[in-house]
Design an enzyme around this catalytic site. Structure first.
Site, PDB file in Angstrom:
ATOM      1  N   HIS A   1      35.129  25.119 -53.105  1.00  0.00           N
ATOM      2  CA  HIS A   1      36.086  24.113 -52.613  1.00  0.00           C
ATOM      3  C   HIS A   1      35.804  22.727 -53.192  1.00  0.00           C
ATOM      4  CE1 HIS A   1      37.925  26.830 -49.637  1.00  0.00           C
ATOM      5  NE2 HIS A   1      36.706  27.306 -49.472  1.00  0.00           N
TER       6      HIS A   1
ATOM      7  N   ASN B   1      41.836  28.897 -44.616  1.00  0.00           N
ATOM      8  CA  ASN B   1      42.478  29.061 -45.921  1.00  0.00           C
ATOM      9  C   ASN B   1      43.982  29.227 -45.749  1.00  0.00           C
ATOM     10  OD1 ASN B   1      40.061  29.022 -47.383  1.00  0.00           O
ATOM     11  ND2 ASN B   1      39.803  31.237 -47.256  1.00  0.00           N
TER      12      ASN B   1
ATOM     13  N   TYR C   1      27.676  26.620 -43.706  1.00  0.00           N
ATOM     14  CA  TYR C   1      28.437  25.406 -43.997  1.00  0.00           C
ATOM     15  C   TYR C   1      27.681  24.150 -43.574  1.00  0.00           C
ATOM     16  CZ  TYR C   1      32.729  27.574 -45.667  1.00  0.00           C
ATOM     17  OH  TYR C   1      33.658  28.243 -46.419  1.00  0.00           O
TER      18      TYR C   1
END
Length: 517
Positions: free
Chosen positions: A84, A156, A364
């Site tokens: 990303h 997404n 993350y």
């Protein structure tokens, strides 16, 4: 350095060991029969399945192989995002429109509540200056600055994913990234990996359709992909999936349309979003949810917590609307320094036992500590709009205003008590720890259902897009395994691909007949 045969490699290692030395060398293909190990040299027992608490329980923190894979993967790029990297963002507001207080205590969903948001859209695989016309899933990450802390809904444009277990995530991305020896993306590497991952058939079908290239960020939907838990004030939980529906409608690009745009502008999606907000044509999305009670999970012939599946037949309910109305004043400070993590949750929202989500909850947040820094959440774009009273301290670039002598808890001198009403919900568990795939895989059926839902023209484009990349695969075995997956999903789908590639469809049908869902 020259490649060594397996025999010469062993001889070299024996020689070096005798001298107490260490060496780095590369092995020929014959050497790949040697066992996979962790970084400390210990052999790996299972590289395909995370340890879970029973068949339906969450992933265990004690799975050191999973943790090490994710930690090392998170730190492969400095300082660009590993995935990303190419993205753009905008500020806005979310307004809750429905009363869902019986399902969740989260105040962000209290009817009439207005919550500031920051959204970052992105492509996934390539670098920060790659074209926005690439065939790739699009990230749709929303940071809600709620009255109870920040909640990040990290999703997404497509509703499913390639894999169902986080232990496969670093390998998947490695296969999709440019090759380490050429720095060029290679279909041989991509399909070599996916020929061993039949669960990816659904996502590959969606990515190679025109949905794999949205016309712009405004003209695409967003999905949580994962199920989360909503928890009410009584501690009761339900499972929920989130879906952003674009009020501008969904529009995609064919391969030829994308090529024409890329020839003139590789920033077209960012430009479109910025220009729309400048002219006050503020993009909007309605937020919908699907909800399942815990006892309903077992009623499906697939696992509803599998990230490769959609919940067909489960009704959607609109709960609010988001409007993006302000461009960043400084792209680096807002868009690039923004740090999204599924672990940023608020009371009333918890992770489900989805094995991919369980890994993302760790990965993350961990990668943000590496990429942005220990105190990433003190940056203005990431800072909660409520006071933070934590005993976490110090680290690079700490701009907090921690005072006082007590930096621990419990303490009779501290005024930071626990609040029992915010304890996590209770998940009933049974069985033993395990490393095994889920019982209800159903790898192919939903891919076929999606294929049959497409118009004739969209099916034609899908066949052209997918066969174009499969034609680059040198190994007939890899190609034919992939074709058997698509044939298993839908016979006409498989036959059309076989015809495009001039492959014997009868042979593919025979392979597909040996596959189990």
């Amino acid at each position: 350095m020259k490649h060594l045969s397996i025999q010469s490699a062993k001889a070299c290692m024996k020689h070096l060991a005798a001298g107490g030395l260490a060496a780095t060398f590369t092995l020929s293909q014959a050497a790949w029969a040697a066992p996979l190990t962790r970084d400390n040299g210990a052999p790996v027992g299972d590289n395909q399945n995370s340890q879970t608490a029973g068949e339906h329980g969450p992933v265990l923190l004690q799975d050191i192989h999973l943790i090490q894979k994710l930690q090392r993967f998170d730190r492969e790029r400095v300082p660009e995002r590993v995935v990303h990297a190419r993205g753009t963002g905008a500020h806005g507001v979310f307004e809750a429109t429905e009363d869902v207080s019986g399902l969740t205590r989260a105040k962000v969903f209290a009817k009439g509540a207005q919550t500031p948001v920051f959204v970052r859209f992105s492509t996934v695989i390539h670098g920060s200056h790659s074209p926005e016309t690439a065939r790739d899933p699009r990230g749709f990450a929303t940071k809600f600055y709620t009255s109870e802390g920040n909640w990040d809904l990290v999703g997404n444009n497509l509703p499913v994913f390639f894999i169902r277990d986080a232990i496969k995530f670093p390998d998947m991305v490695h296969s999709l990234k440019p090759a380490p020896d050429t720095n060029i993306q290679d279909a041989n590497r991509v399909f070599d990996f996916f020929s061993n991952v039949p669960e990816a058939t659904h996502m590959l079908t969606r990515v190679y359709s025109d949905y794999g290239i949205p016309k712009s960020y405004r003209l695409m939907d967003g999905n949580s992909v994962h199920a989360y838990k909503w928890v009410n004030t009584a501690g009761q939980y339900t499972y929920v999936k989130f879906h952003w529906k674009s009020l501008q409608g969904e529009q995609n690009l064919s391969e030829k349309e994308a090529e024409a745009i890329q020839a003139k502008d590789f920033n077209h999606a960012t430009r479109d979003l910025i220009d729309a907000i400048k002219r006050q044509d503020f993009p909007k999305w309605d937020l919908y949810v699907q909800v399942l009670k815990p006892e309903q999970l077992g009623q499906f012939d697939f696992d509803p917590l599998d990230a490769t599946k959609v919940w067909h037949g489960v009704p959607e309910r609109k709960i609010g609307t988001m409007t993006l109305n302000r461009n960043p004043d400084n792209v680096f400070q807002d868009t690039e320094q923004s740090a999204f993590a599924p672990s940023n949750l608020v009371p009333g929202i918890e992770p489900s036992e989805d094995r991919l989500l369980q890994g993302r909850v760790f990965s993350y947040a961990d990668t943000q500590l590496h990429r942005v820094g220990t105190n990433a959440l003190q940056l203005p774009i990431n800072q909660p709009r409520v006071p933070v009273r934590s005993n976490n301290q110090d680290g690079a670039l700490n701009s907090g205003k921690r005072t006082g002598t007590v930096n621990y808890q419990p303490s009779r001198m501290s005024d930071l008590p626990d609040q029992a009403e915010f304890k996590s919900s209770k998940l009933p568990l049974a069985g033993a720890t395990q490393q095994a795939r889920i019982a209800k895989t159903l790898n192919f059926r939903q891919a076929g259902e999606f294929y049959r839902s497409l118009s004739a023209n969209d099916q034609k484009n899908l066949i052209a897009n997918l066969s174009g990349d499969l034609a680059k695969v040198v190994s007939p075995e890899t190609r034919d395994i992939m074709l058997s997956y698509f044939y298993k999903a839908d016979a006409n789908y498989g036959k059309a691909l076989a015809k495009a590639l001039k492959v014997d469809a009868a042979a593919i049908e025979q392979r597909a007949s040996q596959l189990a869902e």
